[in-house]
Design a protein around this motif. Sequence first.
Motif, PDB file in Angstrom:
ATOM      1  N   TYR A 480       0.854  -1.190   0.000  1.00 31.96           N
ATOM      2  CA  TYR A 480       0.000   0.000   0.000  1.00 31.96           C
ATOM      3  C   TYR A 480       0.886   1.235   0.000  1.00 31.96           C
ATOM      4  CZ  TYR A 480      -3.499   3.419   1.477  1.00 31.96           C
ATOM      5  OH  TYR A 480      -4.325   4.501   1.558  1.00 31.96           O
ATOM      6  N   GLN A 481       0.552   2.186  -0.856  1.00 30.20           N
ATOM      7  CA  GLN A 481       1.355   3.402  -0.938  1.00 30.20           C
ATOM      8  C   GLN A 481       0.452   4.607  -1.125  1.00 30.20           C
ATOM      9  OE1 GLN A 481       4.512   3.305  -3.802  1.00 30.20           O
ATOM     10  NE2 GLN A 481       5.314   5.311  -3.245  1.00 30.20           N
ATOM     11  N   THR A 482       0.703   5.619  -0.312  1.00 33.11           N
ATOM     12  CA  THR A 482       0.037   6.903  -0.456  1.00 33.11           C
ATOM     13  C   THR A 482       1.094   7.992  -0.373  1.00 33.11           C
ATOM     14  OG1 THR A 482      -1.780   8.274   0.370  1.00 33.11           O
ATOM     15  CG2 THR A 482      -0.418   7.139   2.010  1.00 33.11           C
ATOM     16  N   TYR A 487       3.482   0.936   2.983  1.00 33.58           N
ATOM     17  CA  TYR A 487       3.430  -0.250   3.826  1.00 33.58           C
ATOM     18  C   TYR A 487       3.595  -1.495   2.965  1.00 33.58           C
ATOM     19  CZ  TYR A 487       1.300   3.064   7.080  1.00 33.58           C
ATOM     20  OH  TYR A 487       1.052   4.147   7.889  1.00 33.58           O
ATOM     21  N   LEU A 488       4.373  -2.457   3.475  1.00 31.72           N
ATOM     22  CA  LEU A 488       4.556  -3.766   2.858  1.00 31.72           C
ATOM     23  C   LEU A 488       4.323  -4.805   3.948  1.00 31.72           C
ATOM     24  CD1 LEU A 488       5.491  -5.514   0.414  1.00 31.72           C
ATOM     25  CD2 LEU A 488       7.817  -5.308   1.318  1.00 31.72           C
ATOM     26  N   ARG A 489       3.273  -5.612   3.788  1.00 26.54           N
ATOM     27  CA  ARG A 489       2.874  -6.519   4.856  1.00 26.54           C
ATOM     28  C   ARG A 489       2.717  -7.955   4.345  1.00 26.54           C
ATOM     29  NH1 ARG A 489       0.139  -3.423   8.930  1.00 26.54           N
ATOM     30  NH2 ARG A 489       1.505  -1.654   9.370  1.00 26.54           N
ATOM     31  N   PRO A 490       3.450  -8.931   4.917  1.00 27.43           N
ATOM     32  CA  PRO A 490       3.189 -10.343   4.599  1.00 27.43           C
ATOM     33  C   PRO A 490       1.968 -10.832   5.385  1.00 27.43           C
ATOM     34  CG  PRO A 490       4.998 -10.172   6.145  1.00 27.43           C
ATOM     35  CD  PRO A 490       4.605  -8.766   5.811  1.00 27.43           C
ATOM     36  N   GLY A 537       0.225   8.266   6.432  1.00 26.26           N
ATOM     37  CA  GLY A 537       1.418   8.222   7.253  1.00 26.26           C
ATOM     38  C   GLY A 537       1.090   8.387   8.729  1.00 26.26           C
ATOM     39  N   ARG A 538      -0.009   9.078   9.041  1.00 24.16           N
ATOM     40  CA  ARG A 538      -0.423   9.282  10.430  1.00 24.16           C
ATOM     41  C   ARG A 538      -1.340   8.175  10.928  1.00 24.16           C
ATOM     42  NH1 ARG A 538      -2.961  15.132  10.968  1.00 24.16           N
ATOM     43  NH2 ARG A 538      -3.340  14.295  13.059  1.00 24.16           N
ATOM     44  N   ILE A 539      -2.161   7.623  10.043  1.00 27.94           N
ATOM     45  CA  ILE A 539      -3.137   6.593  10.416  1.00 27.94           C
ATOM     46  C   ILE A 539      -2.692   5.270   9.802  1.00 27.94           C
ATOM     47  CG2 ILE A 539      -5.541   5.920  10.387  1.00 27.94           C
ATOM     48  CD1 ILE A 539      -4.994   8.494  11.926  1.00 27.94           C
ATOM     49  N   ALA A 540      -2.229   4.361  10.642  1.00 21.49           N
ATOM     50  CA  ALA A 540      -1.689   3.082  10.156  1.00 21.49           C
ATOM     51  C   ALA A 540      -2.811   2.156   9.719  1.00 21.49           C
ATOM     52  CB  ALA A 540      -0.868   2.415  11.263  1.00 21.49           C
ATOM     53  N   PRO A 541      -2.517   1.179   8.852  1.00 18.58           N
ATOM     54  CA  PRO A 541      -3.531   0.193   8.455  1.00 18.58           C
ATOM     55  C   PRO A 541      -3.982  -0.655   9.649  1.00 18.58           C
ATOM     56  CG  PRO A 541      -1.601   0.101   7.012  1.00 18.58           C
ATOM     57  CD  PRO A 541      -1.234   0.963   8.161  1.00 18.58           C
ATOM     58  N   GLN A 542      -5.223  -1.090   9.611  1.00 22.74           N
ATOM     59  CA  GLN A 542      -5.703  -2.040  10.602  1.00 22.74           C
ATOM     60  C   GLN A 542      -5.062  -3.407  10.336  1.00 22.74           C
ATOM     61  OE1 GLN A 542     -10.036  -1.872  11.475  1.00 22.74           O
ATOM     62  NE2 GLN A 542     -10.136  -0.360   9.823  1.00 22.74           N
ATOM     63  N   ARG A 543      -4.878  -4.159  11.402  1.00 23.32           N
ATOM     64  CA  ARG A 543      -4.214  -5.461  11.283  1.00 23.32           C
ATOM     65  C   ARG A 543      -4.865  -6.453  12.237  1.00 23.32           C
ATOM     66  NH1 ARG A 543       0.579  -7.198   9.133  1.00 23.32           N
ATOM     67  NH2 ARG A 543       1.626  -8.961  10.120  1.00 23.32           N
ATOM     68  N   SER A 544      -4.988  -7.694  11.796  1.00 24.75           N
ATOM     69  CA  SER A 544      -5.606  -8.698  12.664  1.00 24.75           C
ATOM     70  C   SER A 544      -4.886 -10.030  12.537  1.00 24.75           C
ATOM     71  CB  SER A 544      -7.088  -8.891  12.315  1.00 24.75           C
ATOM     72  OG  SER A 544      -7.245  -9.602  11.105  1.00 24.75           O
ATOM     73  N   GLU A 545      -4.995 -10.814  13.595  1.00 24.93           N
ATOM     74  CA  GLU A 545      -4.578 -12.207  13.618  1.00 24.93           C
ATOM     75  C   GLU A 545      -5.756 -13.013  14.157  1.00 24.93           C
ATOM     76  OE1 GLU A 545      -0.173 -13.241  14.578  1.00 24.93           O
ATOM     77  OE2 GLU A 545      -0.778 -11.629  15.930  1.00 24.93           O
ATOM     78  N   GLN A 546      -6.054 -14.121  13.506  1.00 23.56           N
ATOM     79  CA  GLN A 546      -7.166 -14.937  13.971  1.00 23.56           C
ATOM     80  C   GLN A 546      -6.775 -16.411  13.999  1.00 23.56           C
ATOM     81  OE1 GLN A 546     -11.769 -16.140  12.813  1.00 23.56           O
ATOM     82  NE2 GLN A 546     -10.916 -14.285  11.978  1.00 23.56           N
TER      83      GLN A 546
END
Length: 796
Positions: A480-482, A487-490, A537-546
């Motif tokens: 994701y880029q703005t 952000y680069l997320r595995p 840059g101020r508001i990070a992506p949401q992230r979850s683990e399930q």
Amino acid sequence: MRIHLIAALFLYSIGSFAEQRITISGFVREEKSREQLPGVNVYIGGTSYATATNSYGFYSLTVPASDSAVLSFSLVGYEKQDRKVGLQKNTELDVFLTSANQLEEVVVKANRDDNVSQRAQMSQIEVPVGQIKKIPALFGEKDVLKVLQLMPGVQKGTEGQTGLYVRGGGPDQNLIILDDAVVYNANHLFGFFSVFNSDAIKGVELTKGGFPARYGGRLSSVVEMNMKEGSKDKLHGQGGIGLISSRLTLEGPIKKEKSSFLVSGRRTYLDVIASPFIARQQRGNEDQVRPGYYFYDLNAKMNYGLGKKDKLYLSGYFGKDKLYVNEKSKTYEGKTRLDWGNATATVRWNHLLTQKLFVNTSLIFSDFDFGISDYFKDIGPDGSKSSEYSMQYHSRIRDLGIKTDLDFYPSSSHVVKFGLQATFHKSVPSALAITGTDIVTQDQRTNQSYKSLEGGIYLEDTWRVFDPLKINAGLRISIYQTKTGKYLRPEPRFSAAWRLAHDLSFKASYAQMNQYMHLLSNTGLGLPTDLWVPATGRIAPQRSEQFAAGFAKDIEKPALTITLEGYYKKMNHIISYKEGASFLDITGGNANELSWEDNVTSGKGWSYGGEFLIQRKTGRLSGWIGYTLSWTYWNFPELNFGKTFFPRYDRRHDLSLVGIYEINKKITLSANWVYGTGNALTLPVAKFNGVREYFFGQASSNDDHLLVTELTEYQERSNFRAEPYHRMDAAIQFHKKKKRHERTWEISIYNVYNRKNPFFYDMGKDMEHYGNASKYTLKKYSLFPILPSFSYNFKF
């Protein structure tokens, strides 16, 4: 020497024969309409060689060469078909399945892969569209999302709302897909109906956990829907006339056996019916108020066969809601508008590269638009304009994307899926323009626009490791880029099924998810005023683990599926408004200084619980029983004094009973009963009168500028639990087949025993027993009493 050579050649020939394999592939379609059928089980009885058709009805099965074998095709709701095929060379075999008689007992005898207990995927629910059309509904409007609310793990929001709260997640954490296009706001009539017309939908699938790597962008669930392709044999149609809306669907061939179309439309007519009565009531009055509301939606799809290996699809959805109020008098004229709508379009190209490799490429467009406009003017005694005010508010999110998915069938033990996608987002969380002759409202403008690029690449493999163990393992890399952040997320994914008996399995799964588009809401009702905003840059992506684990069991007689699952989910960087903030917060003064990022705060959440489902999809008596026991918590450093609290949609117990009974070919009975723990609400602990200075932000000692106001005091969030929610609905359908068409009359009752469920609570004054003094008491407001409705449906 010669003997050794002969022996070597003999062993080589045996090895070559043993290694020789052939591939059988083709498409499975519905016999009458020629529509391709996904999820059909294809197998050779008595062996472990099995597969299933993909989303476009394609299958590929690689088996050892031999003389012949019996290849079986089975799908719930269709008659099982056996085909004897030669296994000496690669073969292309297309099959047509016939719909089963739903009034008879349907027992599909298949190998173990036909059972839910043997699928590697868990936390996945399929609801036949035929069942959806038989379940009682509010005002008789059949609704896909409200049926999903009756499933375990899916919490309802507020009375009558279509919002989905899956395993502790909010409504924005559901990836709702229609023909590969994301639908951002799935609500009509302020959330009381969804935008999906069941007449145009072919299939509905809900995934709550153990997400395959091909899905990304949301934390809690995937709701995947595909529109019908349109009949290729002859023109067909269906529709209905209800209390608040009517609908019509037409489908048929463009070129027989090669291309087809589908068009489906729906519109309410409350505004048309109410307008004459309002006009008659206000006739002769100097002050006139003319309110109105309507919604419409349109589904369209076309497909064209470009040859045996290529097919082209073009589909789209367009819908709009509009609420308006016109006011007029001798001294005043005003107009208020509130409208919102979705538009999606998808172009898909299917290509069969080889008998083992299937490719689908899609170009996707999605748009959600919301606007408010308000205009008024004061009219002087001479009829001239004395003052004027105008406000225009606008919010929008628009996507343009491309994705390619490849299905590879290297052997009967592996089904490999891989692909990539890229989406360009353009979001306008807030565009506001205020003008007027008053000095306070003069020329306030803001226009916040964000552009971002979201991409993903994935690989997943469904692998039968050995007979009892089947897994689905994969990895997704999201990018994701703005302008202000990158952000680069595995995202690793894993699910497995271990067969404990021929019809019983233990399942487990793990999934990481990231979400780059967020929904800001301070109502909890899923209103169109909720804003879609991007990660920055101020508001990070949401992230979850399930994590999830459980058991699945299939019973042949009667044909039942039973699942028992437990889950634990962690969520990070979820966002919410700060205390007192809202989507149209201009209390700070100049609208040019507003930024949604200044009004939000981020925190974390976690949810855990257990779910039970027993489901029967076929037979004269069908339906399900679903129960959920769950806990959901939020923690935000800037909210609730930093203390952990329950979000609004936390619900301890949730129970749904759904039954459909077909008495005969002419009469169908259906009913459902739901029960749920009340929502967690935040209520004031005190109200009192205070004095506030008001002089356009300037100090003044003049008492004329002092207003006595009512002040409200709050303490902790979620300090009150609403009453339990329960309700029963019932319906009866009368079917009749005529020479050229079928018709169905339906009579339904919503809230059969007139339960007054809470819609919201308020602190109201009670002065009856206190004279001039007042005491505040908690008052409950209900929305829907017992509501009978009827509809007429037809099909030809």
